[in-house]
Scaffold this motif. Structure first.
Motif, PDB file in Angstrom:
ATOM      1  N   PHE A  16     -35.576 -33.893  23.901  1.00 14.80           N
ATOM      2  CA  PHE A  16     -35.469 -32.443  23.849  1.00 14.80           C
ATOM      3  C   PHE A  16     -34.046 -31.989  24.150  1.00 14.80           C
ATOM      4  N   GLU A  17     -33.438 -32.587  25.148  1.00 18.34           N
ATOM      5  CA  GLU A  17     -32.067 -32.214  25.487  1.00 18.34           C
ATOM      6  C   GLU A  17     -31.105 -32.599  24.357  1.00 18.34           C
ATOM      7  N   LEU A  18     -31.334 -33.717  23.723  1.00 17.33           N
ATOM      8  CA  LEU A  18     -30.502 -34.112  22.589  1.00 17.33           C
ATOM      9  C   LEU A  18     -30.667 -33.146  21.422  1.00 17.33           C
ATOM     10  N   SER A  19     -31.876 -32.615  21.275  1.00 17.34           N
ATOM     11  CA  SER A  19     -32.138 -31.705  20.157  1.00 17.34           C
ATOM     12  C   SER A  19     -31.469 -30.341  20.352  1.00 17.34           C
ATOM     13  N   ARG A  20     -31.070 -30.046  21.564  1.00 17.60           N
ATOM     14  CA  ARG A  20     -30.471 -28.740  21.850  1.00 17.60           C
ATOM     15  C   ARG A  20     -29.042 -28.873  22.396  1.00 17.60           C
ATOM     16  N   LEU A  21     -28.362 -29.931  22.004  1.00 20.55           N
ATOM     17  CA  LEU A  21     -26.989 -30.118  22.460  1.00 20.55           C
ATOM     18  C   LEU A  21     -26.107 -28.930  22.095  1.00 20.55           C
ATOM     19  N   ASP A  22     -26.226 -28.481  20.853  1.00 25.16           N
ATOM     20  CA  ASP A  22     -25.412 -27.350  20.402  1.00 25.16           C
ATOM     21  C   ASP A  22     -25.747 -26.105  21.217  1.00 25.16           C
ATOM     22  N   GLU A  23     -27.044 -25.824  21.368  1.00 19.31           N
ATOM     23  CA  GLU A  23     -27.485 -24.653  22.128  1.00 19.31           C
ATOM     24  C   GLU A  23     -27.001 -24.727  23.573  1.00 19.31           C
ATOM     25  N   ALA A  24     -27.144 -25.895  24.191  1.00 21.25           N
ATOM     26  CA  ALA A  24     -26.716 -26.052  25.581  1.00 21.25           C
ATOM     27  C   ALA A  24     -25.204 -25.869  25.710  1.00 21.25           C
ATOM     28  N   PHE A  25     -24.455 -26.382  24.729  1.00 18.20           N
ATOM     29  CA  PHE A  25     -22.992 -26.227  24.752  1.00 18.20           C
ATOM     30  C   PHE A  25     -22.610 -24.756  24.681  1.00 18.20           C
ATOM     31  N   GLN A  26     -23.267 -24.004  23.799  1.00 15.83           N
ATOM     32  CA  GLN A  26     -22.981 -22.569  23.680  1.00 15.83           C
ATOM     33  C   GLN A  26     -23.331 -21.831  24.968  1.00 15.83           C
ATOM     34  N   GLN A  27     -24.419 -22.232  25.609  1.00 15.94           N
ATOM     35  CA  GLN A  27     -24.809 -21.583  26.856  1.00 15.94           C
ATOM     36  C   GLN A  27     -23.799 -21.861  27.966  1.00 15.94           C
ATOM     37  N   GLU A  28     -23.200 -23.044  27.935  1.00 12.11           N
ATOM     38  CA  GLU A  28     -22.168 -23.357  28.918  1.00 12.11           C
ATOM     39  C   GLU A  28     -20.962 -22.420  28.766  1.00 12.11           C
ATOM     40  N   GLN A  29     -20.717 -22.028  27.513  1.00 13.25           N
ATOM     41  CA  GLN A  29     -19.563 -21.172  27.255  1.00 13.25           C
ATOM     42  C   GLN A  29     -19.867 -19.698  27.535  1.00 13.25           C
ATOM     43  N   TRP A  30     -21.078 -19.263  27.173  1.00 16.86           N
ATOM     44  CA  TRP A  30     -21.366 -17.838  27.167  1.00 16.86           C
ATOM     45  C   TRP A  30     -22.495 -17.412  28.111  1.00 16.86           C
ATOM     46  N   GLY A  31     -23.147 -18.383  28.759  1.00 18.27           N
ATOM     47  CA  GLY A  31     -24.233 -18.024  29.659  1.00 18.27           C
ATOM     48  C   GLY A  31     -25.586 -18.070  28.961  1.00 18.27           C
ATOM     49  N   VAL A  32     -26.625 -17.852  29.746  1.00 17.66           N
ATOM     50  CA  VAL A  32     -27.999 -17.942  29.251  1.00 17.66           C
ATOM     51  C   VAL A  32     -28.697 -16.613  29.475  1.00 17.66           C
ATOM     52  N   ASP A  33     -29.338 -16.084  28.423  1.00 17.19           N
ATOM     53  CA  ASP A  33     -30.120 -14.865  28.627  1.00 17.19           C
ATOM     54  C   ASP A  33     -31.553 -15.233  28.973  1.00 17.19           C
ATOM     55  N   ALA A  34     -32.272 -14.280  29.523  1.00 12.50           N
ATOM     56  CA  ALA A  34     -33.609 -14.544  30.047  1.00 12.50           C
ATOM     57  C   ALA A  34     -34.570 -14.993  28.955  1.00 12.50           C
ATOM     58  N   GLU A  35     -34.492 -14.362  27.782  1.00 13.94           N
ATOM     59  CA  GLU A  35     -35.405 -14.714  26.693  1.00 13.94           C
ATOM     60  C   GLU A  35     -35.172 -16.142  26.218  1.00 13.94           C
TER      61      GLU A  35
END
Length: 253
Positions: free
Chosen positions: A210-229
């Motif tokens: 699962f973490e491998l499948s969201r590498l891109d998403e996780a990278f973007q969140q590291e840059q811009w933060g995570v919203d609640a949704e």
């Protein structure tokens, strides 16, 4: 068209927010028992059945106990959305036996546009992360499952070798109905048949997949933060991955 993790998850999430009246709990006791051909789950002494009326016969005692645990955990109403093993067992029992070729074809289709084969072009930090982490899984798939694919950069579709796609289809068809149901679910969850095969064969855990499948998403969140949704969606899908891990473990027990 290339499947992405986001595409697959959007499909999985259809209907999640539609208002549905939840059924009330109608039983008191939950037990497991040996039955002809495997193991069953009893609600107040009666066999648990699929929505189509077919009695659930599970291939292992561990899987029967996994499903029984879901039914024991219900409160005044039955939360089917949280009963991952029960829903997957319903699919394995009621749908897969009559559609094995089609189900294997779906797994092959995900391989044809597998998430793990489409690397970012930039930024370099993400490219390096994908190369290191995805590359390790791709190498093992080639060495241990004879799955050789062409890697691409960007989103332009890359045609994959027919022999590798056929190999994926044969791997899927080589599983029993319960294994095939889990593999197809994993391919959709991860947007990747390669990751689903890796989990089914215990190369990596479903959490790691699962973490491998969201590498891109996780990278973007590291840059811009995570919203609640986004965080809520990720938690929900992570719980699906954890359920898949238990599913394959129970099938091996």
């Amino acid at each position: 068209m290339r499947h992405t993790g986001a595409d697959a998850r959007t499909t999985l999430q259809k209907g999640f927010h539609e208002p549905v009246e939840k059924p009330k709990r109608f039983y008191k006791t939950v037990e497991t028992t040996p039955v002809d051909g495997g193991f069953g789950v009893l609600l107040d002494g009666r066999n648990l059945r699929t929505p189509g009326g077919v009695r659930l016969v599970l291939p292992t005692a561990a899987l029967a106990e996994e499903i029984a645990g879901e039914w024991r955990a219900q409160g005044e109403t039955i939360e089917m959305a949280d009963m991952h093993a029960t829903r997957l067992a319903n699919t394995a029992t009621g749908a897969v036996p009559n559609s094995r070729e089609a189900t294997a074809g779906q797994v092959m289709d995900y391989a044809a546009s597998d998430l793990l084969l489409y690397f970012a072009e930039e930024p370099q930090a993400l490219v390096e992360r994908q190369t290191e982490q995805w590359g390790a899984v791709l190498l093992r798939a080639e060495e241990e499952a004879r799955l050789s694919f062409v890697r691409a950069a960007g989103i332009i579709h890359q045609r994959q070798p027919e022999e590798s796609l056929e190999r994926v289809r044969q791997i899927a068809l080589g599983l029993d109905d319960f294994g095939l149901a889990g593999l197809a679910f994993g391919a959709a969850l991860f947007g990747s048949s390669i990751l689903a095969i890796a989990v089914q064969r215990s190369w990596i855990t479903a959490e790691q997949a699962f973490e491998l499948s969201r590498l891109d998403e996780a990278f973007q969140q590291e840059q811009w933060g995570v919203d609640a949704e986004a965080a809520e969606r990720t938690d929900r899908l992570r719980s699906e991955a954890a359920a898949l891990e238990r599913w394959f473990k129970a099938l091996r027990t």
